[in-house]
Enzyme design. Structure first.
Site, PDB file in Angstrom:
ATOM      1  N   ASN A   7       1.011  -1.043   0.191  1.00 54.55           N
ATOM      2  CA  ASN A   7       0.240  -0.170   0.060  1.00 54.55           C
ATOM      3  C   ASN A   7       0.814   1.204  -0.043  1.00 54.55           C
ATOM      4  O   ASN A   7       1.916   1.509   0.914  1.00 54.55           O
ATOM      5  CB  ASN A   7      -0.884  -0.098   1.084  1.00 54.55           C
ATOM      6  CG  ASN A   7      -1.980   1.289   1.258  1.00 54.55           C
ATOM      7  OD1 ASN A   7      -1.452   2.300   0.988  1.00 54.55           O
ATOM      8  ND2 ASN A   7      -3.237   0.850   1.659  1.00 54.55           N
ATOM      9  N   HIS A  43      -5.448   3.757  -1.716  1.00 53.95           N
ATOM     10  CA  HIS A  43      -6.859   4.076  -1.057  1.00 53.95           C
ATOM     11  C   HIS A  43      -7.116   5.338  -1.378  1.00 53.95           C
ATOM     12  O   HIS A  43      -6.907   6.227  -0.444  1.00 53.95           O
ATOM     13  CB  HIS A  43      -6.831   3.782   0.349  1.00 53.95           C
ATOM     14  CG  HIS A  43      -8.109   3.616   0.978  1.00 53.95           C
ATOM     15  ND1 HIS A  43      -8.247   2.880   2.133  1.00 53.95           N
ATOM     16  CD2 HIS A  43      -9.318   4.502   0.842  1.00 53.95           C
ATOM     17  CE1 HIS A  43      -9.729   3.184   2.676  1.00 53.95           C
ATOM     18  NE2 HIS A  43     -10.220   4.155   1.787  1.00 53.95           N
ATOM     19  N   ARG A  45      -8.814   8.571  -1.282  1.00 56.25           N
ATOM     20  CA  ARG A  45     -10.026   9.113  -0.143  1.00 56.25           C
ATOM     21  C   ARG A  45     -10.429  10.476  -0.775  1.00 56.25           C
ATOM     22  O   ARG A  45      -9.679  11.227  -1.714  1.00 56.25           O
ATOM     23  CB  ARG A  45      -9.270   9.376   1.327  1.00 56.25           C
ATOM     24  CG  ARG A  45      -8.693   8.173   1.834  1.00 56.25           C
ATOM     25  CD  ARG A  45      -8.499   8.285   3.102  1.00 56.25           C
ATOM     26  NE  ARG A  45      -7.994   7.201   4.179  1.00 56.25           N
ATOM     27  CZ  ARG A  45      -8.830   6.332   4.923  1.00 56.25           C
ATOM     28  NH1 ARG A  45     -10.028   6.671   4.735  1.00 56.25           N
ATOM     29  NH2 ARG A  45      -8.477   5.223   5.091  1.00 56.25           N
ATOM     30  N   GLU A  70      -8.727   0.348  -2.939  1.00 53.03           N
ATOM     31  CA  GLU A  70      -9.700   0.283  -1.828  1.00 53.03           C
ATOM     32  C   GLU A  70     -10.525   1.498  -1.638  1.00 53.03           C
ATOM     33  O   GLU A  70      -9.847   2.751  -1.670  1.00 53.03           O
ATOM     34  CB  GLU A  70      -8.820   0.201  -0.354  1.00 53.03           C
ATOM     35  CG  GLU A  70      -7.997  -1.011  -0.542  1.00 53.03           C
ATOM     36  CD  GLU A  70      -7.270  -1.126   0.833  1.00 53.03           C
ATOM     37  OE1 GLU A  70      -6.933  -2.196   1.285  1.00 53.03           O
ATOM     38  OE2 GLU A  70      -7.032   0.120   1.329  1.00 53.03           O
ATOM     39  N   HIS A 190      -4.235  -4.156   7.808  1.00 51.36           N
ATOM     40  CA  HIS A 190      -4.419  -3.123   8.529  1.00 51.36           C
ATOM     41  C   HIS A 190      -3.421  -3.450   9.693  1.00 51.36           C
ATOM     42  O   HIS A 190      -3.516  -4.193  10.600  1.00 51.36           O
ATOM     43  CB  HIS A 190      -5.436  -2.734   9.136  1.00 51.36           C
ATOM     44  CG  HIS A 190      -5.539  -1.242   9.547  1.00 51.36           C
ATOM     45  ND1 HIS A 190      -6.110  -0.188   8.705  1.00 51.36           N
ATOM     46  CD2 HIS A 190      -5.373  -0.710  10.524  1.00 51.36           C
ATOM     47  CE1 HIS A 190      -6.051   0.778   9.372  1.00 51.36           C
ATOM     48  NE2 HIS A 190      -5.552   0.690  10.638  1.00 51.36           N
ATOM     49  N   ASP A 191      -2.020  -2.510   9.909  1.00 54.20           N
ATOM     50  CA  ASP A 191      -1.322  -2.636  11.025  1.00 54.20           C
ATOM     51  C   ASP A 191      -0.317  -4.031  10.957  1.00 54.20           C
ATOM     52  O   ASP A 191       0.056  -4.301  12.195  1.00 54.20           O
ATOM     53  CB  ASP A 191      -2.099  -2.396  12.277  1.00 54.20           C
ATOM     54  CG  ASP A 191      -2.156  -0.865  12.687  1.00 54.20           C
ATOM     55  OD1 ASP A 191      -1.510  -0.127  11.762  1.00 54.20           O
ATOM     56  OD2 ASP A 191      -2.994  -0.559  13.478  1.00 54.20           O
ATOM     57  N   HIS A 214       1.321   1.326   6.369  1.00 57.12           N
ATOM     58  CA  HIS A 214       2.007   2.082   7.218  1.00 57.12           C
ATOM     59  C   HIS A 214       3.262   1.378   7.880  1.00 57.12           C
ATOM     60  O   HIS A 214       4.570   2.280   7.866  1.00 57.12           O
ATOM     61  CB  HIS A 214       0.891   2.343   8.273  1.00 57.12           C
ATOM     62  CG  HIS A 214       1.573   3.094   9.309  1.00 57.12           C
ATOM     63  ND1 HIS A 214       1.125   4.675   9.096  1.00 57.12           N
ATOM     64  CD2 HIS A 214       1.829   3.153  10.488  1.00 57.12           C
ATOM     65  CE1 HIS A 214       1.564   5.218  10.144  1.00 57.12           C
ATOM     66  NE2 HIS A 214       2.232   4.309  10.909  1.00 57.12           N
TER      67      HIS A 214
END
Ligand SMILES: CC(=O)[C@@H](O)[C@H](O)COP(=O)(O)O
Ligand SMILES: NCC(=O)COP(=O)(O)O
Length: 237
Positions: A7, A43, A45, A70, A190-191, A214
């Site tokens: 990502n 992603h 936004r 996403e 996620h994470d 991240h």
């Protein structure tokens, strides 16, 4: 094989901080592929705080691996995805101002909405994935809505890992088995990090894909992008 989709949102966050084109998001994505990534995730936004619509269009013809987009299926997002035709679209229930994704869909309450949106993507030949918690009812309704895959929201695993990793992973193993029995593909994200990824994979080796941003981009500050991607790939063996 479990695929690693990188990502690159955070690369765009850095780029946007100065208004120019450093770092070059497209070049970073292509380098991720060169260094062994199996896919690229973005992603976009609504506020374009990191990935912009232009990035999505720029990336599409150049990527050689799987492109995963996403986002919340607002009309603008649906239009973008149908124009760009990525390999996969992942529907996330984020509100426009949300800091980051923090929950999966209530697929039961949103069954009619998700069914309608998924049908549009399925008809366009785009593989669909729905972001969910480990609640099996949510997975069941994702299947009813017509999803090809679910993506398990792994923040609760990541935050529980240090305290008790067996306990943290257990609901994900159950959810993964439930999805597999329904014939759904399985993604997660996620994470996820170098610390917690291998244990997750060892417990759910039938995972199709993890998307990681991240922690991976943060690790690259210390290890460099090539070594970082190699280390994440090692966690998926
Ligand atoms: C869907 C998901 O799990 C997220 O991790 C997301 O793609 C990250 O978004 P941000 O980079 O905007 O926090
Ligand atoms: N779908 C999850 C994702 O793309 C990356 O999440 P994170 O690693 O940035 O938390």
């Amino acid at each position: 094989m479990t695929k690693l989709s990188v990502n690159i949102n955070k690369v765009a966050t850095l780029r946007n901080a100065r208004g120019g084109n450093v770092p070059d998001v497209v070049k970073v994505a292509l380098d991720c592929e060169k260094f062994g990534a199996d896919g690229i995730t973005v992603h976009p936004r609504p506020d374009e705080r990191h990935i912009r619509k232009k990035d999505v269009y720029d990336l599409r013809p150049l990527l050689r691996t799987e492109f995963n987009i996403e986002g919340y299926p607002a009309p603008e997002f649906i239009d973008l995805v149908l124009k760009v035709k990525p390999h996969q679209v992942t529907l996330v229930p984020d509100s426009p101002t949300q800091l980051t994704s923090n929950a999966g869909w209530d697929t039961k309450t949103n069954l009619a909405f998700l069914s309608e949106v998924l049908e549009r993507f399925n008809k366009a030949g785009i593989r669909t994935s729905v972001f969910v918690s480990t609640d099996v009812e949510m997975i069941e309704y994702a299947a009813k809505a017509g999803a090809d895959r679910v993506e398990l929201y792994t923040e609760p695993y990541a935050s529980g890992y240090a305290k008790n990793k067996e306990e943290a992973v257990a609901p994900f193993v159950e959810a993964g088995k439930f999805a597999r029995n329904l014939g759904l593909g399985l993604n997660a994200g996620h994470d996820l990090s170098l610390e917690n990824l291998n244990y997750f994979y060892q417990n759910i080796p039938w995972l199709d894909e993890v998307s990681i941003g991240h922690a991976l981009i943060s690790d690259a500050l210390y290890l460099g992008l090539q070594r970082t991607i190699e280390e994440y790939k090692k966690c998926l063996r």
